[in-house]
Design an enzyme around this catalytic site. Sequence first.
Site, PDB file in Angstrom:
ATOM      1  N   MET A 112      -7.812   3.296   8.467  1.00  0.00           N
ATOM      2  CA  MET A 112      -7.171   1.987   8.367  1.00  0.00           C
ATOM      3  C   MET A 112      -6.664   1.502   9.584  1.00  0.00           C
ATOM      4  O   MET A 112      -6.383   2.075  10.539  1.00  0.00           O
ATOM      5  CB  MET A 112      -6.430   2.352   7.106  1.00  0.00           C
ATOM      6  CG  MET A 112      -6.617   2.497   5.774  1.00  0.00           C
ATOM      7  SD  MET A 112      -5.572   2.850   4.566  1.00  0.00           S
ATOM      8  CE  MET A 112      -6.349   2.577   3.094  1.00  0.00           C
ATOM      9  N   ASP A 140       0.432   1.809   8.498  1.00  0.00           N
ATOM     10  CA  ASP A 140       0.107   0.679   9.535  1.00  0.00           C
ATOM     11  C   ASP A 140       0.979   0.802  10.749  1.00  0.00           C
ATOM     12  O   ASP A 140       0.520   0.716  11.773  1.00  0.00           O
ATOM     13  CB  ASP A 140      -0.386  -0.846   9.161  1.00  0.00           C
ATOM     14  CG  ASP A 140      -1.495  -0.809   8.396  1.00  0.00           C
ATOM     15  OD1 ASP A 140      -2.160   0.045   8.356  1.00  0.00           O
ATOM     16  OD2 ASP A 140      -1.452  -1.848   7.471  1.00  0.00           O
ATOM     17  N   ARG A 178      -5.272  -2.903   9.849  1.00  0.00           N
ATOM     18  CA  ARG A 178      -5.954  -4.186   9.630  1.00  0.00           C
ATOM     19  C   ARG A 178      -5.817  -4.882  11.067  1.00  0.00           C
ATOM     20  O   ARG A 178      -6.735  -5.367  11.620  1.00  0.00           O
ATOM     21  CB  ARG A 178      -5.177  -4.808   8.508  1.00  0.00           C
ATOM     22  CG  ARG A 178      -5.817  -6.204   8.232  1.00  0.00           C
ATOM     23  CD  ARG A 178      -4.957  -7.071   7.372  1.00  0.00           C
ATOM     24  NE  ARG A 178      -5.078  -6.354   5.803  1.00  0.00           N
ATOM     25  CZ  ARG A 178      -4.308  -5.674   5.300  1.00  0.00           C
ATOM     26  NH1 ARG A 178      -2.892  -5.602   5.778  1.00  0.00           N
ATOM     27  NH2 ARG A 178      -4.201  -5.259   4.003  1.00  0.00           N
ATOM     28  N   GLU A 213     -10.262  -0.349  11.140  1.00  0.00           N
ATOM     29  CA  GLU A 213     -11.243  -1.020  10.308  1.00  0.00           C
ATOM     30  C   GLU A 213     -11.234  -2.515  10.717  1.00  0.00           C
ATOM     31  O   GLU A 213     -12.068  -3.546  10.450  1.00  0.00           O
ATOM     32  CB  GLU A 213     -10.782  -0.934   8.828  1.00  0.00           C
ATOM     33  CG  GLU A 213      -9.275  -1.154   8.775  1.00  0.00           C
ATOM     34  CD  GLU A 213      -8.730  -1.179   7.319  1.00  0.00           C
ATOM     35  OE1 GLU A 213      -9.430  -1.195   6.388  1.00  0.00           O
ATOM     36  OE2 GLU A 213      -7.522  -1.355   7.328  1.00  0.00           O
ATOM     37  N   THR A 237       5.157   1.730   5.937  1.00  0.00           N
ATOM     38  CA  THR A 237       3.618   1.298   5.995  1.00  0.00           C
ATOM     39  C   THR A 237       3.082   2.271   6.782  1.00  0.00           C
ATOM     40  O   THR A 237       3.380   2.643   7.943  1.00  0.00           O
ATOM     41  CB  THR A 237       3.551  -0.295   6.861  1.00  0.00           C
ATOM     42  OG1 THR A 237       2.194  -0.518   7.167  1.00  0.00           O
ATOM     43  CG2 THR A 237       4.384  -0.270   8.088  1.00  0.00           C
ATOM     44  N   GLY A 273       0.661  -1.216  -0.014  1.00  0.00           N
ATOM     45  CA  GLY A 273       0.162  -0.229   0.040  1.00  0.00           C
ATOM     46  C   GLY A 273       0.806   1.310  -0.028  1.00  0.00           C
ATOM     47  O   GLY A 273       1.738   1.205   0.843  1.00  0.00           O
ATOM     48  N   ARG A 289      -3.921   7.562   3.292  1.00  0.00           N
ATOM     49  CA  ARG A 289      -2.609   7.424   2.974  1.00  0.00           C
ATOM     50  C   ARG A 289      -1.880   8.163   2.086  1.00  0.00           C
ATOM     51  O   ARG A 289      -0.670   8.001   1.884  1.00  0.00           O
ATOM     52  CB  ARG A 289      -2.489   5.757   2.920  1.00  0.00           C
ATOM     53  CG  ARG A 289      -2.881   5.362   1.512  1.00  0.00           C
ATOM     54  CD  ARG A 289      -2.898   3.636   1.330  1.00  0.00           C
ATOM     55  NE  ARG A 289      -3.167   3.270   0.241  1.00  0.00           N
ATOM     56  CZ  ARG A 289      -3.607   2.062  -0.020  1.00  0.00           C
ATOM     57  NH1 ARG A 289      -3.472   1.047   0.952  1.00  0.00           N
ATOM     58  NH2 ARG A 289      -3.791   1.584  -1.281  1.00  0.00           N
ATOM     59  N   ASN A 338       6.567  -6.025   6.243  1.00  0.00           N
ATOM     60  CA  ASN A 338       7.032  -7.053   6.451  1.00  0.00           C
ATOM     61  C   ASN A 338       7.159  -8.198   5.567  1.00  0.00           C
ATOM     62  O   ASN A 338       8.299  -8.983   5.277  1.00  0.00           O
ATOM     63  CB  ASN A 338       6.720  -7.867   7.824  1.00  0.00           C
ATOM     64  CG  ASN A 338       5.290  -7.617   8.172  1.00  0.00           C
ATOM     65  OD1 ASN A 338       4.621  -7.271   7.085  1.00  0.00           O
ATOM     66  ND2 ASN A 338       4.975  -7.663   9.480  1.00  0.00           N
TER      67      ASN A 338
END
Lengths: 421, 421
Positions: A189, A144, A191, A246, A142, A14, A302, A114
């Site tokens: 976002m 995240d 996960r 999310e 990332t 992403g 993002r 990763n």
Amino acid sequence: MSSKPNAIVAQSGGPTAVINSSACGVIQQAMKSGKIGRVIGAINGILGVLNEELFDLSAEKPETIEALKQTPAAAIGSCRYKLKSLEESKADFERVLDVFKAHEIRYFFYAGGNDSMDTADKVNKLAADVGYELVCMGIPKTVDNDLAFTDHCPGYPSVAKYVATCAMEAGRDTDALYTTDTCTILEVMGRNAGWIAAATGLAHRSGEDAPHLVYMPEAAFSFDKFVNDVKEVLKEFGKVFIVAGEGLKDDKGQYVTADSGAFSKDSFGHVQLGGVADMLKAVIEKEVKIKARCNKLGTNQRSAMHFASLTDVNEAYMCGQMAVKHAMEGVNGKMVTLVREDRPKYKCTTGLAELRDVANGEKKVPKEFINDKGNHITDAMRDYIRPLVQGEAPVKIGEDGLPVFMRFERKPLEKKLPKYI
Amino acid sequence: MSSKPNAIVAQSGGPTAVINSSACGVIQQAMKSGKIGRVIGAINGILGVLNEELFDLSAEKPETIEALKQTPAAAIGSCRYKLKSLEESKADFERVLDVFKAHEIRYFFYAGGNDSMDTADKVNKLAADVGYELVCMGIPKTVDNDLAFTDHCPGYPSVAKYVATCAMEAGRDTDALYTTDTCTILEVMGRNAGWIAAATGLAHRSGEDAPHLVYMPEAAFSFDKFVNDVKEVLKEFGKVFIVAGEGLKDDKGQYVTADSGAFSKDSFGHVQLGGVADMLKAVIEKEVKIKARCNKLGTNQRSAMHFASLTDVNEAYMCGQMAVKHAMEGVNGKMVTLVREDRPKYKCTTGLAELRDVANGEKKVPKEFINDKGNHITDAMRDYIRPLVQGEAPVKIGEDGLPVFMRFERKPLEKKLPKYI
């Protein structure tokens, strides 16, 4: 062609607001190292390597390369193609090395999460096994923020600054219209890790400031507790602003949206989530009987270059630059990490971690960053995030009043190998 | 209390990034006019008048008032309470006048859309009928840009700049990941008018720039044509970025989402839409067999102060200021309009329109602004919007790296009347 070895740069997974800044750091540092011939871009990450779709980054205009720092997403192209184990994806890994050999590539700079560090590590191993001299370096990326061994991940500070600002702004909208539109749910976002949701907590400076409730996947989600939380905030403020990651999960670790069928798997095998906000809205409208609205920023969070963190842009660049510097010094098989120096004043330097360690690691929001009720962040989280969102990245604006982003010319390299698949 | 008459300021309907800038213009101009005693704020629009929930704006700190220009949403408070005809809502209208009389209010400045202009017009009529000396002035406000008699509406240029930038940025995200995430759908506001969707068209400067397809309620939507449009773009670019206004309608004028049950009515009786993007996503995944993602900015698009148009902020302020100036000159029953002076260089001045005319008018995107296929904008639309999105409104950033917005102290005025309802 130069007699010096070539380097390849690839972007994976992403996109973020600053993965191009890392690419800029790699390209500029590689070009001035004096030790690298061509800097080659792999169009769409590892797919570009497999398909030998390469272009000459060093032939791009210097101002185009410089403008990477102000361009979101992945200008070289990204993908979600996942290489598995060396056994399962043997042909792919061998093809990667064939392409590297054909183009005299001795340096592989790979920016990603990763899964990408895993790929870089395995390419590196195979090269060693077959005696092909290759240096593989990873650059963290990332939104995240869930990579281990690094204080934080380039890309995260920008999404953090943006979503926190969005919570603040939409919170003011809820303040204004609460007599009818009493509840707003901002879905962000994340996960498995709640870092992005957590960042919005910074917008709640005091009192009635949004967000009032912040739910992260790390805190087991309960509908009963949720309804109760909402009612309590309503009682105090007459309105409620909620942020939901999310990937909220119940106390058994199951995604709370799994029942609704609102998920599917992406090509990495990750569950693709959606619908958390819609589900919470339905619960609120049924159980609390107030109107709720949903904001789902999606990929806009993002890619929000227009309000990216300058700290992030600079650190992402530094990661790219240091990957090249270390490679030139003989380092191999490592990912550059970001290291937060001792407080009080924030200072960030870089370190190194083994690619394979990063590949197998994961960093979730720690318990001490989440409040006891599991519905907001603590001051420890605020202290963590505050330095990261400092500064606003400059934005070049065109005559039409909108940002100007670069595009590469992408002068293709001649293919030297047969077509793959 | 001053012997000079007082003025009341109220904000109505959906917030914008600049309705506070208009309020700032009213307050500052009223305070320096020398003809007005107190400037009073009605908390949550006409509801604040009805409930006599008023506060003293002129007692707020000057820097708080100045900071209105950098604060989104509606700092005085807004609402969606609709007054109907003078007959149907007689008690409400009489109560409004009672409150005005009790607080010696002789000036009513009302920022809102056509429903609000209707209310202001009726209050004005009733005041004239009963012989209460009152000046009612309207200030245009709506992100939807659908008010008649004004070249454009304050609030629209900021949402336009923001959504166009979002289309550009998320478009780059799609560029980067098109090998798996081939389609992105950006859903934007616009119940009956496609102005916001249209603004994103400006982001498409050339070639593969997003958005490739822009759907507005003014162009009859057909699923067959839509699927065909998507396939054509895919054939050319291998990816597709779509912008959809929330209120798309078919050739019979029916909302295309009406069947899905994804709509309900707000308290103004407007159909509340949602789900256009989800529906288009479902169609694409079924008919075109590519993965589609949805971004729904929701209230974040209308509150995006962090990237608001400076032109908009300044024009909104001017509208507020001019409403007061005209009121001081004896003008009554009018809304301030924005007038675009002759080209080539953009210059915007103000004019006046009858409140009742604005109340009954509506301005949709004209045919010449929409392309023949009904799936994008024309250069005429680009020429219209380009001057409006010029300049970036300054943003005050706090030590925590996030924007700083003001809040009023809201020192309440003593109630003088019995409770209403």
